[in-house]
Design an enzyme around this catalytic site. Structure first.
Site, PDB file in Angstrom:
ATOM      1  N   GLU A  23       0.824  -1.211   0.000  1.00  0.00           N
ATOM      2  CA  GLU A  23       0.000   0.000   0.000  1.00  0.00           C
ATOM      3  C   GLU A  23       0.853   1.253   0.000  1.00  0.00           C
ATOM      4  OE1 GLU A  23      -2.625   2.334  -0.650  1.00  0.00           O
ATOM      5  OE2 GLU A  23      -3.606   0.471  -0.041  1.00  0.00           O
TER       6      GLU A  23
ATOM      7  N   ASP B 219       1.113   4.089  -2.969  1.00  0.00           N
ATOM      8  CA  ASP B 219       0.704   5.470  -2.722  1.00  0.00           C
ATOM      9  C   ASP B 219       1.836   6.448  -2.995  1.00  0.00           C
ATOM     10  OD1 ASP B 219      -1.713   4.459  -1.879  1.00  0.00           O
ATOM     11  OD2 ASP B 219      -1.295   4.695   0.262  1.00  0.00           O
TER      12      ASP B 219
ATOM     13  N   SER C  31      -7.310   2.122  -3.881  1.00  0.00           N
ATOM     14  CA  SER C  31      -6.132   2.605  -3.164  1.00  0.00           C
ATOM     15  C   SER C  31      -5.218   3.373  -4.103  1.00  0.00           C
ATOM     16  CB  SER C  31      -5.365   1.430  -2.551  1.00  0.00           C
ATOM     17  OG  SER C  31      -6.059   0.866  -1.474  1.00  0.00           O
TER      18      SER C  31
END
Length: 670
Positions: free
Chosen positions: A318, A322, A586
């Site tokens: 994640e 990002d 995400s």
């Protein structure tokens, strides 16, 4: 008059007037206890419980009007943002509110000497026995044990307050944690785990030698307001693998050599999730060699750290996704990595919000939230828990991106409304808050049907229902759904709703990922969105049969989400030294946040303020987005739920960003 003298005065007046303590009561809050808490026993009636009564804030009935005054494009006060101090003063509980609650406590036998008011004036503190607390709140306290930390906590499943003070009480919590029996973990048993509200992620490994097209170098910088695609030729294969070039081509995201020094974009991660420096460099080496060695600015909140003890996709995927894409798309703008939570207690959005707003610290609820200071002892080489609490110690960036989604039914409505108000306050200060909508359509994170419907403050079992996600259902954030390039299509083709089936490496398990969207069961549709949701429901009824298991109270009246969308399929991402394809909203959230960051940059260079809460502008001007009219999301039975259509829909919102059109619009505003 001092607070203590004032309290004694109230007590004497009430005593002298002989007011009866026989009061009518009403349930103020009922909550569903999270599964990680297990009931152990009744509490000892003589045990002392520290209670916190958060006083109701004033001017809440005007809060949305305040926000619209600075975010509605037709408002003469557009972009005239408030300071944090002005926000705190406007909503601070009033003195009459404090007097009302004190009168209730006194009538209930709580002496003024045992009540302390916080420095901010927003809370009343007292330390009374469990027996007294149960009598005061018409409830029963039990000892619960946390299944992961072994911490124990006094919890009541519901509590009541006197009817005449109901509107003066925000919420009541006990902060008592009984730490006897806290287990010391070995280094081999750190019990790493995902933050609440986050699944481990969705990815497919991609061998480096299968990378389908060569690296394209940056073009030269051009003027401030006009975009230049990375290469003279458009990137290919973006239906199979998304790269920074693909996103620049899809959304006309610019390339710059400079950024305004006051501009900022923040990415929030919760322990144990963290990026690996080697992954950033691998990604930059492939897509943007000049950025090798660049790192985001690091801000630790409540002991937050960049976790490298247990490298895995679950903990690094994640953050790598990002930060790799946010940095690549906004370079040379400085990115801030807010890392929330220590190694033992993790962290969540309430911890983050409390670090920005000292008046919110009492809202950190031990039933749902990690509590700091964390008393966990050191267990070398692991450190002890964070021995402080970051309460109002940090500042927000101008745009904040969060790639986490919870199920709306996981928390009490009161908890969600209180948190939602914090997003409104950030909007008043000119901050854009962007959330991923989620990846499971109208189902739970596990792909299951919902079985809880929230009606006001009551929680009850119900027939299977659609599951909205929070905080996306808060009307004061920008929720980002997912899209993808159509199969065998190019970046010149209109995108379709995100819908991908991921199969495990052994071919035995598959999972359908679709853009989460729908309607809130807690929050009413906001005025800026009312026309868009009404028009969609009319189109839905005219074209489709309504979903058979749409048993939700919010349908047609609840806040609709997502607001916008961005690509969510097959992002080339460096994770744990390998190149993998990552899926989900995400990815969509930091992409949309990056677009807003560049618009802020242009406005700042013109001497204007950042765009802040963007929803009212976008709903009033949907033509600045790329409408997505094909596809749907899916329900727990793997059947189509909501359908994408022209205009707003609860799959892709208003559509994907078009930087050029959005920039032209926002630069016209004051």
């Amino acid at each position: 008059m001092s607070t203590m003298i004032f309290m004694y005065f109230i007590y004497i007046v009430l005593y002298a007037s002989g007011i009866a303590a026989n009061l009518s009561y009403h349930v103020h809050e009922k909550r569903s206890i999270p599964v990680w808490w297990q009931r152990v026993s009744r509490i000892d009636p003589h045990a002392f419980l520290p209670l916190t009564i958060a006083l109701a804030q004033q001017n809440l009935e005007h809060a949305e009007d305040y926000l619209l005054s600075v975010s509605d494009p037709s408002s003469p006060q557009y972009a005239q943002y408030w300071t944090a101090e002005a926000v705190a003063a406007k909503f601070a509980p009033s003195e009459p509110t404090a007097r009302k609650v004190m009168s209730w406590l006194n009538q209930s036998g709580i002496a003024p000497a045992g009540v302390r008011r916080s420095k901010s004036g927003g809370e009343l503190y007292m330390n009374i026995t469990a027996q007294e607390a149960e009598k005061l709140l018409h409830t029963t306290f039990y000892i619960y044990k946390h299944q992961l930390t072994n911490k124990t906590l006094a919890i009541c499943e519901k509590y009541s307050v006197a009817t005449f003070v109901e509107k003066y009480v925000d919420f009541i919590t006990t902060t008592e944690q009984f730490h006897h029996g806290l287990r010391r973990r070995s280094f081999q048993d750190p019990e790493p785990r995902m933050p609440s509200g986050k699944s481990p992620g969705h990815y497919v490994e991609l061998a480096d030698d299968s990378f389908p097209f060569p690296y394209l170098s940056f073009g030269s910088s051009v003027g401030l307001l006009k975009n230049k695609i990375l290469s003279d030729s458009l990137p290919s294969n973006c239906d199979k693998l998304i790269t920074p070039d693909c996103l620049r081509a899809l959304y006309h995201i610019p390339v710059r050599n400079t950024s305004h020094p006051d501009n900022s974009l923040g990415i929030i991660e919760f322990t144990w999730v963290g990026y690996l420096e080697s992954d950033l460099d691998k990604f930059f080496n492939i897509f943007q060699p000049s950025m090798v060695g660049n790192r985001p600015k690091f801000e630790s909140i409540d002991g937050g750290f960049i976790q490298t003890l247990v490298p895995s996709f679950a903990f690094n995927g994640e953050a790598d996704l990002d930060i790799e894409y946010a940095m690549a798309l906004t370079h040379p703008l400085n990115i801030t990595n807010y890392q929330v939570g220590d190694i033992w207690s993790l962290g969540n959005m309430n911890n983050f919000l409390a670090s920005l707003d000292s008046t919110y610290c009492s809202a950190v609820d031990p039933v749902y939230d990690p509590i700091y200071p964390d008393p966990t002892p050191a267990n070398p080489p692991l450190p002890s828990g964070y021995n402080s609490s970051d309460c109002g110690t940090h500042k927000p960036t101008k745009v904040i991106s969060i790639s986490y989604a919870y199920e709306e039914g996981e928390f009490s409505p009161a908890y969600e409304r209180r948190q939602c108000l914090e997003y409104l306050k950030l909007g008043l200060q000119g901050v854009t808050v962007v959330f991923a909508s989620g990846d499971h359509g109208t189902a739970t994170r596990d792909g299951m049907c919902g079985n809880t419907v929230i009606d006001s403050n009551q929680i009850s079992d119900h027939e299977p229902s659609y599951v909205p996600t929070f905080p996306s259902t808060c009307p004061y954030v920008t929720s980002v759904g997912g899209t993808q390039v159509p199969a065998n299509g190019s970046v010149l083709d209109a995108e379709v709703a995100f819908d991908t089936i991921i199969t495990s490496s052994d071919g035995n398990v598959s999972s359908r990922l679709t853009s989460a969207g729908g309607f809130s069961n807690v929050f009413a549709v906001p005025g800026y969105q009312a026309t868009a949701t009404r028009d969609y429901l009319q189109r839905l009824q005219n074209k489709y049969t309504l979903p058979v298991n749409l048993n939700v109270t919010g349908f047609g009246s609840g806040r609709g989400f997502p607001d916008v969308a961005a690509n969510a399929a097959a992002y080339a991402t460096a994770v744990n030294g390998k190149l993998v394809k990552v899926y989900g909203t995400s990815a969509s959230a930091p992409v949309f946040a990056s677009v807003i960051a560049w618009i802020n940059d242009a406005r700042l260079n013109m001497g204007k303020q950042p765009v802040g809460f963007v929803n009212p502008v976008l709903y009033a001007n949907p033509q600045v987005l790329n409408d997505v009219a094909k596809g749907s999301n899916y329900d727990c039975a793997n059947l189509p739920a909501y359908h994408a259509s022209s205009g707003w829909d609860p799959v892709t919102g208003l559509g994907t960003p078009n930087f050029d059109r959005m920039l032209d619009l926002f630069l016209q505003l004051s």
